[in-house]
Design a protein around this motif. Structure first.
Motif, PDB file in Angstrom:
ATOM      1  N   ASP A  28       0.852  -1.187   0.000  1.00  0.00           N
ATOM      2  CA  ASP A  28       0.000   0.000   0.000  1.00  0.00           C
ATOM      3  C   ASP A  28       0.886   1.234   0.000  1.00  0.00           C
ATOM      4  N   VAL A  29       1.032   1.855  -1.158  1.00  0.00           N
ATOM      5  CA  VAL A  29       1.899   3.023  -1.290  1.00  0.00           C
ATOM      6  C   VAL A  29       1.389   4.200  -0.472  1.00  0.00           C
ATOM      7  N   ALA A  30       0.092   4.234  -0.173  1.00  0.00           N
ATOM      8  CA  ALA A  30      -0.491   5.356   0.572  1.00  0.00           C
ATOM      9  C   ALA A  30      -0.320   5.215   2.077  1.00  0.00           C
ATOM     10  N   SER A  31       0.086   4.049   2.566  1.00  0.00           N
ATOM     11  CA  SER A  31       0.270   3.868   4.009  1.00  0.00           C
ATOM     12  C   SER A  31       1.595   4.510   4.423  1.00  0.00           C
ATOM     13  N   PRO A  32       1.752   4.824   5.712  1.00  0.00           N
ATOM     14  CA  PRO A  32       3.016   5.419   6.166  1.00  0.00           C
ATOM     15  C   PRO A  32       4.241   4.560   5.831  1.00  0.00           C
ATOM     16  N   SER A  33       4.138   3.248   6.008  1.00  0.00           N
ATOM     17  CA  SER A  33       5.297   2.403   5.685  1.00  0.00           C
ATOM     18  C   SER A  33       5.510   2.321   4.173  1.00  0.00           C
ATOM     19  N   GLY A  34       4.422   2.320   3.403  1.00  0.00           N
ATOM     20  CA  GLY A  34       4.534   2.314   1.946  1.00  0.00           C
ATOM     21  C   GLY A  34       5.156   3.590   1.415  1.00  0.00           C
ATOM     22  N   ILE A  35       4.789   4.708   2.004  1.00  0.00           N
ATOM     23  CA  ILE A  35       5.372   5.996   1.615  1.00  0.00           C
ATOM     24  C   ILE A  35       6.862   5.999   1.903  1.00  0.00           C
ATOM     25  N   HIS A  36       7.235   5.512   3.068  1.00  0.00           N
ATOM     26  CA  HIS A  36       8.656   5.465   3.449  1.00  0.00           C
ATOM     27  C   HIS A  36       9.444   4.554   2.501  1.00  0.00           C
ATOM     28  N   LYS A  37       8.922   3.359   2.220  1.00  0.00           N
ATOM     29  CA  LYS A  37       9.605   2.429   1.311  1.00  0.00           C
ATOM     30  C   LYS A  37       9.743   3.029  -0.084  1.00  0.00           C
ATOM     31  N   THR A  38       8.679   3.642  -0.574  1.00  0.00           N
ATOM     32  CA  THR A  38       8.703   4.234  -1.908  1.00  0.00           C
ATOM     33  C   THR A  38       9.685   5.390  -1.967  1.00  0.00           C
ATOM     34  N   HIS A  39       9.700   6.212  -0.934  1.00  0.00           N
ATOM     35  CA  HIS A  39      10.619   7.345  -0.882  1.00  0.00           C
ATOM     36  C   HIS A  39      12.073   6.868  -0.905  1.00  0.00           C
ATOM     37  N   CYS A  40      12.386   5.860  -0.108  1.00  0.00           N
ATOM     38  CA  CYS A  40      13.747   5.303  -0.080  1.00  0.00           C
ATOM     39  C   CYS A  40      14.116   4.710  -1.435  1.00  0.00           C
ATOM     40  N   LEU A  41      13.174   4.034  -2.056  1.00  0.00           N
ATOM     41  CA  LEU A  41      13.403   3.439  -3.369  1.00  0.00           C
ATOM     42  C   LEU A  41      13.689   4.502  -4.421  1.00  0.00           C
ATOM     43  N   VAL A  42      12.904   5.573  -4.414  1.00  0.00           N
ATOM     44  CA  VAL A  42      13.108   6.663  -5.377  1.00  0.00           C
ATOM     45  C   VAL A  42      14.480   7.297  -5.172  1.00  0.00           C
ATOM     46  N   GLN A  43      14.862   7.537  -3.925  1.00  0.00           N
ATOM     47  CA  GLN A  43      16.175   8.136  -3.642  1.00  0.00           C
ATOM     48  C   GLN A  43      17.307   7.252  -4.158  1.00  0.00           C
ATOM     49  N   LYS A  44      17.241   5.953  -3.887  1.00  0.00           N
ATOM     50  CA  LYS A  44      18.293   5.028  -4.332  1.00  0.00           C
ATOM     51  C   LYS A  44      18.342   4.955  -5.856  1.00  0.00           C
ATOM     52  N   LEU A  45      17.173   4.879  -6.482  1.00  0.00           N
ATOM     53  CA  LEU A  45      17.132   4.807  -7.935  1.00  0.00           C
ATOM     54  C   LEU A  45      17.678   6.085  -8.566  1.00  0.00           C
ATOM     55  N   GLN A  46      17.336   7.239  -8.005  1.00  0.00           N
ATOM     56  CA  GLN A  46      17.870   8.501  -8.514  1.00  0.00           C
ATOM     57  C   GLN A  46      19.390   8.532  -8.390  1.00  0.00           C
ATOM     58  N   ASP A  47      19.922   8.090  -7.267  1.00  0.00           N
ATOM     59  CA  ASP A  47      21.376   8.063  -7.084  1.00  0.00           C
ATOM     60  C   ASP A  47      22.041   7.207  -8.167  1.00  0.00           C
ATOM     61  N   ILE A  48      21.471   6.031  -8.422  1.00  0.00           N
ATOM     62  CA  ILE A  48      22.054   5.112  -9.407  1.00  0.00           C
ATOM     63  C   ILE A  48      21.929   5.669 -10.819  1.00  0.00           C
ATOM     64  N   VAL A  49      20.726   6.104 -11.194  1.00  0.00           N
ATOM     65  CA  VAL A  49      20.490   6.577 -12.561  1.00  0.00           C
ATOM     66  C   VAL A  49      21.257   7.865 -12.828  1.00  0.00           C
ATOM     67  N   TYR A  50      21.187   8.836 -11.926  1.00  0.00           N
ATOM     68  CA  TYR A  50      21.883  10.103 -12.133  1.00  0.00           C
ATOM     69  C   TYR A  50      23.396   9.915 -12.078  1.00  0.00           C
ATOM     70  N   GLY A  51      23.859   8.949 -11.274  1.00  0.00           N
ATOM     71  CA  GLY A  51      25.285   8.643 -11.217  1.00  0.00           C
ATOM     72  C   GLY A  51      25.815   8.091 -12.528  1.00  0.00           C
ATOM     73  N   ASN A  52      24.940   7.537 -13.341  1.00  0.00           N
ATOM     74  CA  ASN A  52      25.299   7.024 -14.664  1.00  0.00           C
ATOM     75  C   ASN A  52      24.830   7.958 -15.774  1.00  0.00           C
ATOM     76  N   GLU A  53      24.579   9.202 -15.428  1.00  0.00           N
ATOM     77  CA  GLU A  53      24.176  10.261 -16.357  1.00  0.00           C
ATOM     78  C   GLU A  53      22.883   9.941 -17.090  1.00  0.00           C
ATOM     79  N   GLY A  54      21.953   9.299 -16.373  1.00  0.00           N
ATOM     80  CA  GLY A  54      20.657   8.983 -16.941  1.00  0.00           C
ATOM     81  C   GLY A  54      19.584   9.920 -16.430  1.00  0.00           C
ATOM     82  N   SER A  55      18.361   9.616 -16.786  1.00  0.00           N
ATOM     83  CA  SER A  55      17.226  10.438 -16.407  1.00  0.00           C
ATOM     84  C   SER A  55      16.095   9.551 -15.909  1.00  0.00           C
TER      85      SER A  55
END
Length: 79
Positions: A28-55
């Motif tokens: 459940d992305v709308a639950s507090p734990s779902g929001i936290h998991k999704t937020h952490c996932l987005v941050q990690k994915l951004q680090d990886i993709v932007y680190g490889n000059e992606g979008s």
């Protein structure tokens, strides 16, 4: 209309890498734990993709989970 502008990029054929990433284990992305998991996932994915000059092009949430669309090799970067 385009006087004085370089139109080379309009006809350029470019190889790009497209990555579709679907995550279905976030119940459940709308639950507090779902929001936290999704937020952490987005941050990690951004680090990886932007680190490889992606979008990170798209981020979607639907009944099947979370979907990311990432692209590498877009102008002005080439891989």
């Amino acid at each position: 209309v385009f006087a004085g502008h370089d139109l080379h990029h309009l006809s350029e054929m470019r190889n790009v890498t497209t990555l579709f990433l679907q995550v279905s284990d976030i119940a459940d992305v709308a639950s507090p734990s779902g929001i936290h998991k999704t937020h952490c996932l987005v941050q990690k994915l951004q680090d990886i993709v932007y680190g490889n000059e992606g979008s990170l092009n798209k981020f979607l949430v639907d009944d099947k989970g979370v979907l990311f669309l990432c692209v590498l090799g877009l102008p002005p970067l080439v891989h």
